[in-house]
Enzyme design. Structure first.
Site, mmCIF file in Angstrom:
data_model
loop_
_atom_site.group_PDB
_atom_site.id
_atom_site.type_symbol
_atom_site.label_atom_id
_atom_site.label_comp_id
_atom_site.label_asym_id
_atom_site.label_seq_id
_atom_site.Cartn_x
_atom_site.Cartn_y
_atom_site.Cartn_z
ATOM 1 C CG HIS A 1 43.876 -58.291 -70.008
ATOM 2 N ND1 HIS A 1 43.182 -57.207 -70.066
ATOM 3 C CD2 HIS A 1 43.585 -58.865 -69.025
ATOM 4 C CE1 HIS A 1 42.397 -57.000 -69.046
ATOM 5 N NE2 HIS A 1 42.483 -58.189 -68.588
ATOM 6 C CG HIS B 1 42.063 -55.464 -74.590
ATOM 7 N ND1 HIS B 1 43.313 -54.819 -74.354
ATOM 8 C CD2 HIS B 1 41.747 -56.018 -73.433
ATOM 9 C CE1 HIS B 1 43.385 -54.947 -73.161
ATOM 10 N NE2 HIS B 1 42.711 -55.699 -72.616
ATOM 11 C CB CYS C 1 46.786 -54.639 -74.957
ATOM 12 S SG CYS C 1 45.961 -54.293 -76.504
#
Length: 285
Positions: free
Chosen positions: A42, A30, A152
């Site tokens: 994010h 991530h 992401c």
């Protein structure tokens, strides 16, 4: 950061860095932009943020955020209908380690990184431009989340470079997505070599080479279908404003109809009685 790992300590990162952490026993990573003050911007799937059910891992990016942060009251801030989130570094990492994404690496270094989503040959912009993009997108969103075309890592790569892919039908900027797609493609392309190469080692070497080259070909630093787009123009280039433009057009058409009605009423009123005051536009509001 070394050749084998991009793992760093917290005191080594600075504002504008592209950071990431691994989830689900290194299954995927991530990504986000560190903006300083132990804060990270994010991008996450919006439907997960709207969920009301807890999952087994509350720090997983595919689950909802923790209900409250003991350190920062604004942790978890986001605009309605947006997947761009402001989190503290602790909540972003969860139980994972901290890694820093590399920019401007040589092709040989890029190819030596067997796993995608760790580096790119593209050059990064100055930190102030990176932070500006991240904070702007925090207020305005980054469109709909898509695992292969708008995830992401795509968000972080855009914040760092300002590069946008023109071809919306292909794979996005994400190195992880390129790896997922490139591995089976390389296996399929190299399968006929089984008839020519009796040695499994030779076939494996050719397959690995095809996999690395497929990753390299989709890197934003070498692609020819990328353009530099200002963050203020990003919504127009990606078509996010299509719905809003239709709404504005409908409002303008409605206003024109109201204006025509007002003019007609005023003409009739003036023809019958010059002393009759014109109809107030507030009656039609």
């Amino acid at each position: 950061m070394g050749l084998l790992t991009n793992k760093v300590e917290r005191n080594e990162i600075k504002a504008g860095d592209h950071i990431y952490t691994y989830r689900a026993v290194f299954t995927y990573s991530h990504h986000g932009i560190y903006v300083g003050g132990s804060k990270v911007v994010h991008f996450r799937p919006e439907w997960n943020l709207n969920s009301n059910q807890e999952t087994s891992d509350s720090h997983d990016p595919m689950s909802i955020p923790p209900p409250s942060c003991p350190t920062f009251p604004d942790c978890g801030f986001r605009q309605p209908n947006s997947g761009v989130v402001l989190s503290c570094l602790d909540c972003f990492l969860g139980n994972g380690s901290l890694y820093c994404f590399e920019y401007g690496v040589a092709p040989s270094i890029f190819l030596s990184k067997v796993r995608g989503g760790t580096c790119t040959t593209a050059k990064a912009d100055p930190p102030e431009s990176i932070i500006h993009r991240a904070m702007y997108l925090l207020q305005n969103g980054f469109g709909n989340y898509d695992v292969f075309q708008n995830n992401c890592e795509d968000f972080a790569l855009y914040c760092k470079t300002g590069l946008l892919i023109v071809d919306k039908l292909g794979v996005g900027r994400s190195g992880q997505a390129s790896s997922v797609i490139g591995a089976p493609v390389a296996a399929i392309l190299s399968s006929p070599l089984n008839l020519l190469m009796p040695s499994p080692v030779g076939v494996a070497a050719v397959t690995a080479g095809m996999y690395c080259m497929s990753r390299y070909a989709t890197d934003i630093g070498v692609r020819s279908d990328v353009i530099k787009v200002a963050v203020e123009d990003l919504a127009v280039n990606l078509g996010w404003l299509h719905h809003h433009e239709e709404t504005d057009e409908n409002n303008e058409a409605s206003n024109r109809q109201i204006s025509q009605v007002l003019k007609g009423q005023q003409l009739l009123s003036n023809g019958k009685d010059q002393c009759t005051p014109p109809i107030s536009p507030f009656l039609f509001s």
